[in-house]
Design a protein around this motif. Structure first.
Motif, PDB file in Angstrom:
ATOM      1  N   GLN A   1      34.938  -0.848  12.657  1.00 19.23           N
ATOM      2  CA  GLN A   1      34.863  -1.925  11.346  1.00 19.23           C
ATOM      3  C   GLN A   1      34.035  -1.286  10.362  1.00 19.23           C
ATOM      4  O   GLN A   1      33.575  -1.660   9.382  1.00 19.23           O
ATOM      5  CB  GLN A   1      33.677  -2.625  12.075  1.00 19.23           C
ATOM      6  CG  GLN A   1      33.732  -3.170  13.359  1.00 19.23           C
ATOM      7  CD  GLN A   1      34.808  -4.346  13.208  1.00 19.23           C
ATOM      8  OE1 GLN A   1      34.976  -5.079  12.203  1.00 19.23           O
ATOM      9  NE2 GLN A   1      35.726  -4.389  14.237  1.00 19.23           N
TER      10      GLN A   1
ATOM     11  N   ASN B   1      28.027  -4.782  12.964  1.00 19.25           N
ATOM     12  CA  ASN B   1      28.946  -3.804  13.755  1.00 19.25           C
ATOM     13  C   ASN B   1      29.304  -2.505  13.099  1.00 19.25           C
ATOM     14  O   ASN B   1      29.823  -2.194  12.223  1.00 19.25           O
ATOM     15  CB  ASN B   1      30.416  -4.404  14.012  1.00 19.25           C
ATOM     16  CG  ASN B   1      30.244  -5.989  14.338  1.00 19.25           C
ATOM     17  OD1 ASN B   1      29.549  -5.927  15.272  1.00 19.25           O
ATOM     18  ND2 ASN B   1      31.065  -6.788  13.907  1.00 19.25           N
TER      19      ASN B   1
ATOM     20  N   SER C   1      30.398   0.218  14.229  1.00 17.44           N
ATOM     21  CA  SER C   1      31.437   1.056  15.051  1.00 17.44           C
ATOM     22  C   SER C   1      32.343   1.659  13.970  1.00 17.44           C
ATOM     23  O   SER C   1      32.352   1.123  12.920  1.00 17.44           O
ATOM     24  CB  SER C   1      32.078   0.180  16.164  1.00 17.44           C
ATOM     25  OG  SER C   1      32.879  -0.727  15.589  1.00 17.44           O
TER      26      SER C   1
END
Length: 182
Positions: free
Chosen positions: A31, A26, A28
């Motif tokens: 995160q 992840n 993003s």
């Protein structure tokens, strides 16, 4: 008490692996905390290992347990396809032309034996100019020669012009050989 410390070090290492894996999966912005947390868990596990086994073994355990756990997870999740389930693939065997074979053979000769010999001579020649004891010189050569060899091999493989790295690596090796044998 020792078993509790070992268990906590293993748990911290497992948490480090999970956090680093999830940060890799992840990417993003929400995160973003996973990667520093994973490294923090890894450092905390190394501290516990150091407490258990001393600085030498503790650092080794701290740096080796997380990759070992990752490899075990990879092996556990490995998908082995049965022979019956495999789709028939067309395999085309292409024979490279002689120019390509020559270029790759020359690349191998420059990156492997030439770089190794030149790195060994260059580090030995450089160290012989320094006022170090024989033991310190040998230790430095043992550690520095493979690093220099790797850098030279990387340069050979990364540079589009094969002549330039081969020339400079050869000159460095010859200079080191001249210092050693003269």
């Amino acid at each position: 008490k020792r078993q509790i410390l070992v268990f906590s070090a293993l748990c911290l290492s497992a948490l480090a692996m999970v956090c680093l894996y999830l940060s890799w999966q992840n990417r993003s912005a929400t995160q973003a905390w996973l990667m520093p947390t994973g490294w923090l868990f890894s450092v905390a596990a190394a501290v516990v290992w150091i407490t258990l086994s001393g600085i030498e073994f503790g650092l080794a355990y701290g740096f080796l347990i997380v990759p070992l756990m990752a490899w075990l997870a990879v092996i556990y999740n490995l998908e082995i396809k049965r022979k019956k389930q495999r789709i028939a693939e067309n395999i085309n065997f292409v024979v490279p032309n002689s120019r390509t074979l020559f270029r790759h053979f020359a690349l191998f000769l420059i990156a492997f034996p030439l770089s190794a010999i030149a790195a060994t001579y260059a580090t030995t020649g450089l160290i012989s100019l320094l006022p170090w004891s024989a033991v310190n010189s040998m230790v430095f050569i043992v550690f520095a020669a493979p690093v220099l060899w790797g850098l030279a091999a990387y340069w050979v493989c990364a540079d589009p012009n094969r002549f330039r790295p081969a020339l400079w690596i050869s000159l460095a090796g010859l200079a080191g050989a001249a210092i050693v044998h003269i």
